[in-house]
Motif scaffolding. Structure first.
Motif, PDB file in Angstrom:
ATOM      1  N   PRO A   1      39.676  25.470  69.804  1.00  0.00           N
ATOM      2  CA  PRO A   1      39.286  24.584  70.913  1.00  0.00           C
ATOM      3  C   PRO A   1      39.669  23.116  70.691  1.00  0.00           C
ATOM      4  CG  PRO A   1      37.464  25.991  70.278  1.00  0.00           C
ATOM      5  CD  PRO A   1      38.509  26.146  69.231  1.00  0.00           C
ATOM      6  N   PHE A   2      39.848  22.732  69.420  1.00  0.00           N
ATOM      7  CA  PHE A   2      40.213  21.339  69.145  1.00  0.00           C
ATOM      8  C   PHE A   2      41.698  21.078  69.364  1.00  0.00           C
ATOM      9  CE2 PHE A   2      36.588  22.446  66.368  1.00  0.00           C
ATOM     10  CZ  PHE A   2      35.641  21.617  66.964  1.00  0.00           C
ATOM     11  N   LEU A   3      42.449  22.139  69.523  1.00  0.00           N
ATOM     12  CA  LEU A   3      43.906  21.999  69.627  1.00  0.00           C
ATOM     13  C   LEU A   3      44.451  22.374  71.003  1.00  0.00           C
ATOM     14  CD1 LEU A   3      44.743  23.683  66.188  1.00  0.00           C
ATOM     15  CD2 LEU A   3      44.606  21.242  66.671  1.00  0.00           C
ATOM     16  N   HIS A   4      43.602  22.973  71.830  1.00  0.00           N
ATOM     17  CA  HIS A   4      44.098  23.432  73.134  1.00  0.00           C
ATOM     18  C   HIS A   4      43.168  22.994  74.262  1.00  0.00           C
ATOM     19  CE1 HIS A   4      46.174  26.029  70.259  1.00  0.00           C
ATOM     20  NE2 HIS A   4      47.129  26.093  71.172  1.00  0.00           N
ATOM     21  N   ASN A   5      43.727  23.057  75.492  1.00  0.00           N
ATOM     22  CA  ASN A   5      42.920  22.594  76.622  1.00  0.00           C
ATOM     23  C   ASN A   5      41.928  23.663  77.089  1.00  0.00           C
ATOM     24  OD1 ASN A   5      44.135  24.407  78.426  1.00  0.00           O
ATOM     25  ND2 ASN A   5      45.849  23.012  78.768  1.00  0.00           N
ATOM     26  N   THR A   6      41.074  23.262  78.003  1.00  0.00           N
ATOM     27  CA  THR A   6      39.945  24.104  78.422  1.00  0.00           C
ATOM     28  C   THR A   6      40.404  25.433  79.008  1.00  0.00           C
ATOM     29  OG1 THR A   6      38.782  22.075  78.934  1.00  0.00           O
ATOM     30  CG2 THR A   6      37.833  24.087  79.804  1.00  0.00           C
ATOM     31  N   TYR A   7      41.532  25.427  79.713  1.00  0.00           N
ATOM     32  CA  TYR A   7      42.019  26.660  80.337  1.00  0.00           C
ATOM     33  C   TYR A   7      42.237  27.751  79.284  1.00  0.00           C
ATOM     34  CZ  TYR A   7      45.211  29.970  82.505  1.00  0.00           C
ATOM     35  OH  TYR A   7      45.800  31.120  82.937  1.00  0.00           O
ATOM     36  N   PHE A   8      42.942  27.384  78.223  1.00  0.00           N
ATOM     37  CA  PHE A   8      43.226  28.363  77.167  1.00  0.00           C
ATOM     38  C   PHE A   8      41.954  28.745  76.406  1.00  0.00           C
ATOM     39  CE2 PHE A   8      47.467  26.467  77.721  1.00  0.00           C
ATOM     40  CZ  PHE A   8      48.174  27.621  78.001  1.00  0.00           C
ATOM     41  N   VAL A   9      41.110  27.753  76.192  1.00  0.00           N
ATOM     42  CA  VAL A   9      39.849  28.025  75.478  1.00  0.00           C
ATOM     43  C   VAL A   9      39.015  29.025  76.274  1.00  0.00           C
ATOM     44  CG1 VAL A   9      37.658  27.002  74.736  1.00  0.00           C
ATOM     45  CG2 VAL A   9      39.814  25.812  74.275  1.00  0.00           C
ATOM     46  N   ASN A  10      38.983  28.833  77.585  1.00  0.00           N
ATOM     47  CA  ASN A  10      38.233  29.741  78.450  1.00  0.00           C
ATOM     48  C   ASN A  10      38.784  31.161  78.385  1.00  0.00           C
ATOM     49  OD1 ASN A  10      35.939  29.637  80.042  1.00  0.00           O
ATOM     50  ND2 ASN A  10      37.136  29.729  81.934  1.00  0.00           N
ATOM     51  N   ASN A  11      40.105  31.275  78.340  1.00  0.00           N
ATOM     52  CA  ASN A  11      40.725  32.599  78.205  1.00  0.00           C
ATOM     53  C   ASN A  11      40.322  33.263  76.898  1.00  0.00           C
ATOM     54  OD1 ASN A  11      42.040  32.763  80.592  1.00  0.00           O
ATOM     55  ND2 ASN A  11      44.042  32.125  79.805  1.00  0.00           N
ATOM     56  N   PHE A  12      40.326  32.479  75.832  1.00  0.00           N
ATOM     57  CA  PHE A  12      39.989  33.034  74.522  1.00  0.00           C
ATOM     58  C   PHE A  12      38.527  33.480  74.466  1.00  0.00           C
ATOM     59  CE2 PHE A  12      43.148  32.264  70.939  1.00  0.00           C
ATOM     60  CZ  PHE A  12      44.243  32.410  71.779  1.00  0.00           C
ATOM     61  N   THR A  13      37.683  32.820  75.229  1.00  0.00           N
ATOM     62  CA  THR A  13      36.269  33.232  75.276  1.00  0.00           C
ATOM     63  C   THR A  13      36.168  34.693  75.720  1.00  0.00           C
ATOM     64  OG1 THR A  13      35.678  30.981  75.864  1.00  0.00           O
ATOM     65  CG2 THR A  13      34.009  32.667  76.248  1.00  0.00           C
ATOM     66  N   TYR A  14      36.980  35.025  76.711  1.00  0.00           N
ATOM     67  CA  TYR A  14      36.999  36.408  77.213  1.00  0.00           C
ATOM     68  C   TYR A  14      37.391  37.381  76.096  1.00  0.00           C
ATOM     69  CZ  TYR A  14      38.645  40.503  79.770  1.00  0.00           C
ATOM     70  OH  TYR A  14      38.849  41.789  80.210  1.00  0.00           O
ATOM     71  N   TYR A  15      38.304  36.958  75.233  1.00  0.00           N
ATOM     72  CA  TYR A  15      38.742  37.850  74.135  1.00  0.00           C
ATOM     73  C   TYR A  15      37.564  38.177  73.223  1.00  0.00           C
ATOM     74  CZ  TYR A  15      43.398  36.089  75.486  1.00  0.00           C
ATOM     75  OH  TYR A  15      44.514  35.730  76.181  1.00  0.00           O
ATOM     76  N   PHE A  16      36.726  37.185  72.945  1.00  0.00           N
ATOM     77  CA  PHE A  16      35.567  37.438  72.072  1.00  0.00           C
ATOM     78  C   PHE A  16      34.573  38.393  72.744  1.00  0.00           C
ATOM     79  CE2 PHE A  16      36.772  33.139  70.392  1.00  0.00           C
ATOM     80  CZ  PHE A  16      37.248  33.609  69.185  1.00  0.00           C
ATOM     81  N   ILE A  17      34.442  38.236  74.067  1.00  0.00           N
ATOM     82  CA  ILE A  17      33.551  39.155  74.795  1.00  0.00           C
ATOM     83  C   ILE A  17      34.082  40.580  74.677  1.00  0.00           C
ATOM     84  CG2 ILE A  17      32.682  39.784  77.090  1.00  0.00           C
ATOM     85  CD1 ILE A  17      32.785  36.710  77.730  1.00  0.00           C
ATOM     86  N   MET A  18      35.391  40.711  74.770  1.00  0.00           N
ATOM     87  CA  MET A  18      35.981  42.055  74.637  1.00  0.00           C
ATOM     88  C   MET A  18      35.836  42.582  73.211  1.00  0.00           C
ATOM     89  SD  MET A  18      36.643  42.860  77.605  1.00  0.00           S
ATOM     90  CE  MET A  18      37.358  44.463  77.315  1.00  0.00           C
TER      91      MET A  18
END
Lengths: 351, 244
Positions: free
Chosen positions: A25-42
């Motif tokens: 999250p410190f290296l990328h913008n909110t859009y990508f961070v939000n996408n990665f959140t979904y990966y953790f849910i999966m």
């Protein structure tokens, strides 16, 4: 069993993965961070199936039923009054508890009814299908729960984010929450792999009848595991509803169940690290292909899946880790140890 | 019905599968400390009797007592915590796991966690399989899997050990090893009830023998009396033949 090596490829890759997740999250913008959140849910959703199939050999084709149910229950309760933080917490607890109870009841019918393992997949598949079909037709005004319309095909929208003591988890905070939860589940299941509970479940996975003859009450244990799997899937559903602010009938459907099964089949049922990393890669890869807008993306996915099944039957995770360990053994010279220590280690780790 | 020196008593048990009766009105007793063999032609119902003792099949009729306690309707898992253990006909091992992991699964239900490693080592020594190392079980020979399963069965610290065809598929040396192992266990006070077709193995270790035929009790006695029983020879090999 006993002493285990620390510098294995599994440990190294896991450490790299989780450290990278912390810094992302410190290296990328909110859009990508939000996408990665979904990966953790999966990842958490995948773990709900891993505890069933990987640990205990219970093949469920309907984990999405609990995933979707958890999302719906949280959505309904939290939407009664979106500003009420207590209702938000109640929604989470009810989602987990109801999914646990529903899975426990279904599990009791399955395991105390001595239903063949082959039929468990069919029963859970039907559950998922029935729930999805049912929710699809709940579009009329008469379909309300606690005053919240179910919305039929459109599902529930504007679901509030998870909120604890007034702090609402959104964007980066939601990312860290989901990552931390996925990490905690990962640690628990890794610890379980070499624990009393883990070996008990492995025994049931490999030969349930034999385990019964060693004094294990396999019907009771399997029912509990099935219920735990349902609760974890329901909890993943809560995170999903909070993350996306919506839930639709397809969330309960077979396509999400298939994703879990495919991921574990390909990653391998014998490594929670492999399954975790592969979930991340798989979800990213499928999203990447979809974002390319190519109609051939699913064909590419299909071909890759078939190739993996054919040529790496024990799964990518275990294969990669085995090859990695061979590489590590060649790169890092082993310490000189006494002869009797070597004999002890050989005895422990032969094969 | 029970006496102090009986560890197992099977009384008039019947097992019906639909219209087919696999075991009918069968009774037998096993004394404490003996090596008792259950023999009979294929399909006689021996394994079904074992499955009724262990609770895999509930008897349709009849009673089973273990140490004077009626265990007829107890679940398998409960029965196995009452001082009884079994080695199955087809090795009931966990083939994807290692030898030590197999023993651990069997032992951890009867041993405290902090003592589990010592218990695994003790069982390995008791059965004499230390030389095998710690291979994955699917890479072990049939005989080695049989011994491993005996080690796993011993994890329950049983007073009564059931062995379903312990010598099946073994070579002469492996059969001798198994026979000596059973005799050693018996010398330590364990009661053994076993099913076996290999009469040479039976002659080496059995003290008393019960014979089944067509799901029913046929004969019982010490080894010599059974070997000289013409009726037993007939059901086994046909007329004009002797078991030995």
């Amino acid at each position: 069993m006993g002493n285990r090596r620390v510098f294995t490829s599994e440990n190294i890759l896991a450490a790299i993965f989780w450290l990278a997740c912390c810094t992302y999250p410190f290296l990328h913008n909110t859009y990508f961070v939000n996408n990665f959140t979904y990966y953790f849910i999966m990842i958490i959703f995948m773990m709900s199936l891993y505890v069933l199939w990987g640990f205990t050999g219970i093949f469920s084709f309907g984990q999405a039923a609990f995933f979707g149910a958890g999302a719906y229950i949280y959505g309904i309760v939290s939407k009664i009054n979106p500003d009420n933080s207590a209702l938000n917490i109640l929604g989470i607890l009810m989602a987990v508890l109801i999914c646990f109870s529903a899975a426990a009841i279904l599990g009791m019918f399955i395991y105390y009814g001595h239903i063949s393992a082959n039929f468990i997949g069919i029963i859970t598949f039907c559950l998922s299908l029935v729930l999805q079909t049912f929710m699809t037709q709940t579009s009329g005004p008469e379909w309300q729960v606690l005053g919240v319309p179910l919305g039929g095909y459109n599902g529930l929208n504007a679901i509030p984010s998870i909120s604890i003591m007034g702090f609402s988890f959104e964007k980066n905070s939601m990312y860290f929450l989901c990552m931390a939860l996925a990490f905690v589940f990962y640690l628990i299941f890794r610890k379980m792999q070499h624990s009393r509970i883990g070996y008990m479940l492995f025994g049931i996975r490999e030969n349930a009848e034999r385990s019964e003859l060693f004094g294990y009450n396999t019907a009771w244990i399997s029912t509990l595991v099935f219920a735990a799997g349902g609760a974890i899937a329901g909890f993943a559903g809560v995170l999903y509803a909070s993350w996306g602010s919506y839930v639709v009938p397809s969330t309960l459907g077979t396509s999400i169940s298939f994703i879990g099964v495919i991921i574990i089949a390909l990653a391998g049922r014998y490594s929670i690290t492999g399954a975790t990393l592969f979930t991340f890669i798989y979800v990213w890869f499928t999203r990447f292909l979809a974002s390319q807008g190519s109609a051939y993306s699913q064909i590419v996915q299909g071909i890759l899946l078939v190739l993996i099944m054919l040529f790496i039957p024990r799964g990518i995770g275990e294969t990669v880790f085995s090859l990695g360990d061979i590489l590590i053994d060649k790169l890092i010279p082993k310490k000189k140890v006494k002869k009797d220590q070597v004999q002890k280690e050989v005895t422990r780790y032969a094969d | 019905m029970q006496t102090d020196n009986m560890i197992l008593s099977i009384q008039k048990v019947t097992k019906n599968f639909g219209a087919i009766s696999a075991v009918s009105d069968f009774s037998m007793d096993v004394k404490k400390g003996e090596i008792h063999c259950l023999i009979g032609p294929n399909g006689a119902g021996k394994t079904t009797v074992f499955k009724m003792i262990t609770g895999v099949y509930p008897p349709t009729y009849g009673k089973i007592y273990l140490k004077d306690r009626d265990i007829t309707n107890l679940s398998t898992s409960k029965k196995m915590k009452m001082g009884m253990s079994i080695k199955m006909q087809v090795p009931g091992v966990y083939s994807e796991l290692t030898l030590r992991e197999n023993i651990r699964i069997a032992a951890q239900n009867f041993t405290e966690e902090k003592m589990i490693e010592e218990e695994i080592e003790r069982l390995i020594d008791e059965v004499g399989i230390r030389d095998l190392g710690n291979p994955k079980v699917k890479n072990m020979s049939h005989g080695q899997q049989q011994w491993l399963e005996i080690a796993m069965a011993l994890a329950a610290k049983p007073e009564l050990l059931l062995l379903d065809e312990p010598a099946a598929g073994l070579g002469p040396d492996e059969t001798d090893f198994t026979a000596n192992l059973v005799l050693d266990l018996n010398a330590k006070g364990m009661t053994i009830l076993f099913i076996e077709h290999d009469m040479n193995f039976v002659k080496k270790i059995a003290q008393n023998v019960t014979v089944m035929n067509n799901g029913k009790f046929f004969a019982e006695g010490d080894l010599d009396s059974i070997l000289n029983n013409e009726g037993v020879a007939e059901i086994y090999l046909g007329k004009e033949a002797k078991v030995c």
